[in-house]
Design an enzyme around this catalytic site. Structure first.
Site, mmCIF file in Angstrom:
data_model
loop_
_atom_site.group_PDB
_atom_site.id
_atom_site.type_symbol
_atom_site.label_atom_id
_atom_site.label_comp_id
_atom_site.label_asym_id
_atom_site.label_seq_id
_atom_site.Cartn_x
_atom_site.Cartn_y
_atom_site.Cartn_z
ATOM 1 N N LYS A 19 0.871 -1.182 0.000
ATOM 2 C CA LYS A 19 0.000 0.000 0.000
ATOM 3 C C LYS A 19 0.903 1.226 0.000
ATOM 4 C CE LYS A 19 -3.270 3.091 0.864
ATOM 5 N NZ LYS A 19 -2.379 4.260 1.062
ATOM 6 N N GLU B 254 8.673 0.904 11.683
ATOM 7 C CA GLU B 254 9.795 1.850 11.605
ATOM 8 C C GLU B 254 9.154 3.219 11.659
ATOM 9 O OE1 GLU B 254 11.983 4.615 10.771
ATOM 10 O OE2 GLU B 254 11.742 3.965 8.689
ATOM 11 N N CYS C 129 13.275 10.202 8.614
ATOM 12 C CA CYS C 129 13.043 9.877 10.022
ATOM 13 C C CYS C 129 14.344 9.759 10.806
ATOM 14 C CB CYS C 129 12.229 8.588 10.135
ATOM 15 S SG CYS C 129 12.928 7.209 9.201
ATOM 16 N N GLU D 205 8.841 15.509 16.203
ATOM 17 C CA GLU D 205 9.376 15.368 14.849
ATOM 18 C C GLU D 205 8.732 16.391 13.928
ATOM 19 O OE1 GLU D 205 10.621 11.584 12.188
ATOM 20 O OE2 GLU D 205 8.501 11.658 12.724
#
Length: 489
Positions: A184, A260, A294, A393
Site C-alpha cells: 500500500k 519503523e 526519520c 518530529e
C-alpha cells in the site's frame, strides 16, 4: 515507450495491471512547481480485498514459498530491470517526490535497487535448516532441527519521503524469505510504486499474486491490511502516532507487526571536536531532502563553551544550502512534499517563537521561490531540550541547537527523548566518541562521520521509534517464522 506512456494509473493485482474497480483516479503533484504530473489509480476497499486474496492464493497455492532458487533469480531479475530503467525512474522520483537529483543516485533510487541483490544473496546463502544435534529428553533419543520458513502474506504500508528505498527495503527481504506482499503506497507518491509494479508485471517472472501494488488517496486501506485475518505480517513505516494505531488494529488477530517510526535524533559534538567540520555536516544532514527523513539528526548538542562557534558554523553552512530546484545537481535542500507538510513545518516555526526561541538563520519561505512547497534551512536557538520543537518530529529542514555541559550531559540530553532511531557523535578522540555512541539509546549511530546505511545493515529504533529491524539478516528474518522439529535419533 516510457513507463509514463504505458500508464501509471494502474494497480497490480494478481499479476494484472488494471484500473481501480470504480475507475476512480487521483492527481499526483510536483512539489517543486505545484503542477499536476498526472493521475494514479484510486483504489477502494474492494481493490484491497482482491489484492489480499491474490497474495493469499499465491502463498498457499504456489511453490513461491518453497523454491529459494526461483526467488533468488526473480529478485536479481527485478534489480536488473529497475537498473535498466534507472534514468527514467530517477527523473520520475525527482518530479514526484521533489528529491534532489543527486539523491536519486543514492538512497532515493540507485542504492535500494542495488540492495535487492543483497536480499537475494542472503536468501541464497541462508541456513534454512539448522541441525541442533541429539538429545534424550524424558529418555527419548531425538535429533532436533530448527527450520526457518516464510511468515506468509505481508501487508506493507509505506510513506512518501523515500518511497523507493522503503518500498524495496520491504519487498526485497519479504520476497527473499518466500512471502507474498500487498504494498500500500503513500498517496503523495503513487507513481513511484506503480512504476515498480508495472516493471514487475511486464519484465520479471515473479508469479501472479506474489506482489500486489495498491495506490489510493484513502489512508484507511492501510488499516484494512492491519485487520484482515488473511494477512500474517504488517510492516509499517510512518509516524509514531499512526504506528500505534497499526499495532492496535493488528492485535485482534495477533499478527506479527514491525514498525519503523519517527525520530528526533541528536547530533552530539564533544568539546575536543573540529566544531566547524562537525557543524557543517550537521547542517548538510538536516538540509538533505529538506529534512524529510526519520533518521535525520535534528537536535544539535554543542559544548556550552563553544556554542556560539558552532552556531556560526551552521549558519555559514546553511547559507550555501538554500532551498532550490531539485533538478539542479547542486541542490541539497529541495521542496517539502506538499502544502500540508509545509503548513506543518511553518506551524513549528511559529511555535519556536512562542516558546521563546529565535532563528539564527532561516525561519520562513525562501524569498526567491514563488511556487513550490519550500522552506528555508533554519537553525533555532534559545530553547532547551524540553521545548516542543526540540522533542517533536518536524520533518523539515529545521535544526535546534542546544548547549551541553560535557560528555555525560550530552548523552543524557541525547537520550532524553521519546524516540531512539539514530544519532551522530563527533569527537577528536575516537574513544570518547565511541564511549558516547555506546551509551546512546538509538538503533543507529554515526561516529565521526561514518555512514551506517546499507542493504546489509539492520535499521530500526529503540523506544517509540519502532519495533523490529529492516535490511540485513535481521530484517530478512523479520519475514520468517521459526519451526522446531524432532525425529527419532
Amino acid at each position: 515507450m516510457s513507463l509514463r506512456d504505458e500508464g501509471l494509473d494502474v494497480l497490480l493485482v494478481d499479476g494484472e495491471l488494471r484500473p481501480a474497480a470504480s475507475g476512480a483516479t487521483f492527481a499526483t503533484v510536483d512539489p517543486a512547481t505545484e503542477e499536476v504530473l498526472g493521475s494514479a489509480a484510486d483504489a477502494a476497499g474492494e481493490d484491497m480485498d482482491a489484492a489480499i486474496a491474490a497474495a493469499r492464493r499465491a502463498f498457499d497455492g504456489s511453490s513461491w514459498s518453497t523454491d529459494v532458487d526461483r526467488r533468488v533469480r526473480c529478485l536479481r531479475q527485478l534489480r536488473d530491470a529497475l537498473q535498466a530503467h534507472g534514468e527514467e525512474m530517477r527523473g520520475l522520483t525527482t518530479s514526484e517526490v521533489g528529491a534532489p537529483t543527486f539523491l536519486t543516485h543514492g538512497p532515493q533510487y540507485d542504492l535500494p535497487v542495488a540492495d535487492l541483490g543483497i536480499a537475494a544473496d542472503i536468501a541464497e546463502s541462508y541456513e534454512w535448516r539448522t541441525d541442533l544435534g541429539q538429545a534424550a529428553p524424558l529418555g527419548i533419543a531425538s535429533r532436533r532441527w530448527l527450520l526457518r520458513e516464510p511468515a506468509g502474506v505481508v501487508g506493507a504500508v509505506t510513506p512518501w519521503n523515500f518511497p523507493h528505498q522503503i518500498n524495496l527495503a520491504k519487498l526485497g527481504p519479504a520476497l527473499a524469505a518466500g512471502c507474498t506482499v500487498v504494498l500500500k503506497a503513500a498517496p503523495d507518491t503513487p507513481w513511484a510504486a506503480s512504476a515498480v509494479g508495472r516493471i514487475i508485471a511486464t519484465e520479471t517472472d515473479i508469479p501472479p499474486g506474489v506482489v500486489n501494488v495498491v495506490t489510493s488517496s484513502d489512508h484507511a486501506l492501510g488499516a484494512q491490511l492491519s485487520t484482515d485475518p488473511r494477512v500474517d505480517v504488517v510492516s509499517f513505516t510512518g509516524s509514531t502516532a499512526t504506528g500505534r494505531k497499526v499495532m492496535a488494529a493488528a492485535s485482534d488477530s495477533l499478527k506479527k507487526v514491525f514498525l519503523e517510526l519517527g525520530g528526533k535524533s541528536a547530533f552530539v559534538v564533544l568539546d575536543d571536536a573540529d566544531v566547524a567540520a562537525a557543524c557543517g555536516m550537521a547542517a548538510f544532514t538536516v538540509c538533505t531532502h529538506a529534512g524529510q527523513g526519520c533518521a535525520i539528526t535534528t537536535r544539535l548538542l554543542l559544548p556550552r563553551a563553544r556554542f556560539d562557534e558552532g552556531v556560526d558554523a551552521v549558519v555559514a553552512a546553511m547559507a550555501g544550502l538554500g532551498a532550490g530546484d531539485p533538478w539542479d545537481p547542486g541542490t541539497i535542500c529541495g521542496p517539502l512534499i506538499s502544502a500540508r507538510q509545509r503548513d506543518r513545518v511553518e506551524g513549528y516555526l511559529a511555535l519556536a517563537r512562542e516558546e521563546g526561541g529565535s532563528f539564527a538563520c532561516g525561519g520562513g519561505r525562501p524569498p526567491d521561490r514563488d511556487t513550490g512547497f519550500f522552506v528555508e534551512p533554519t537553525l533555532v536557538v534559545g530553547l532547551g531540550n524540553d521545548a516542543r520543537v526540540a522533542r517533536e518530529e518536524i520533518f523539515g529542514p529545521v535544526l535546534v541547537a542546544i548547549p551541553h555541559d560535557g560528555d555525560d550531559d550530552a548523552v543524557a540530553l541525547a537520550n532524553d527523548s521519546d524516540y531512539g532511531l539514530s544519532g551522530s557523535v563527533y569527537a577528536g578522540d575516537p574513544d570518547r566518541a565511541w564511549a558516547a555512541a555506546r551509551r546512546m539509546r538509538t538503533g543507529t549511530v554515526s561516529v565521526n562521520g561514518g555512514l551506517w546505511y546499507g542493504g546489509d545493515v539492520p535499521f530500526g529504533g529503540y523506544k517509540q521509534s519502532g519495533v523490529g529491524r529492516e535490511m540485513g539478516v535481521l530484517g530478512f528474518e523479520e519475514y520468517t517464522e521459526a519451526k522446531s522439529v524432532a525425529e527419532p535419533a
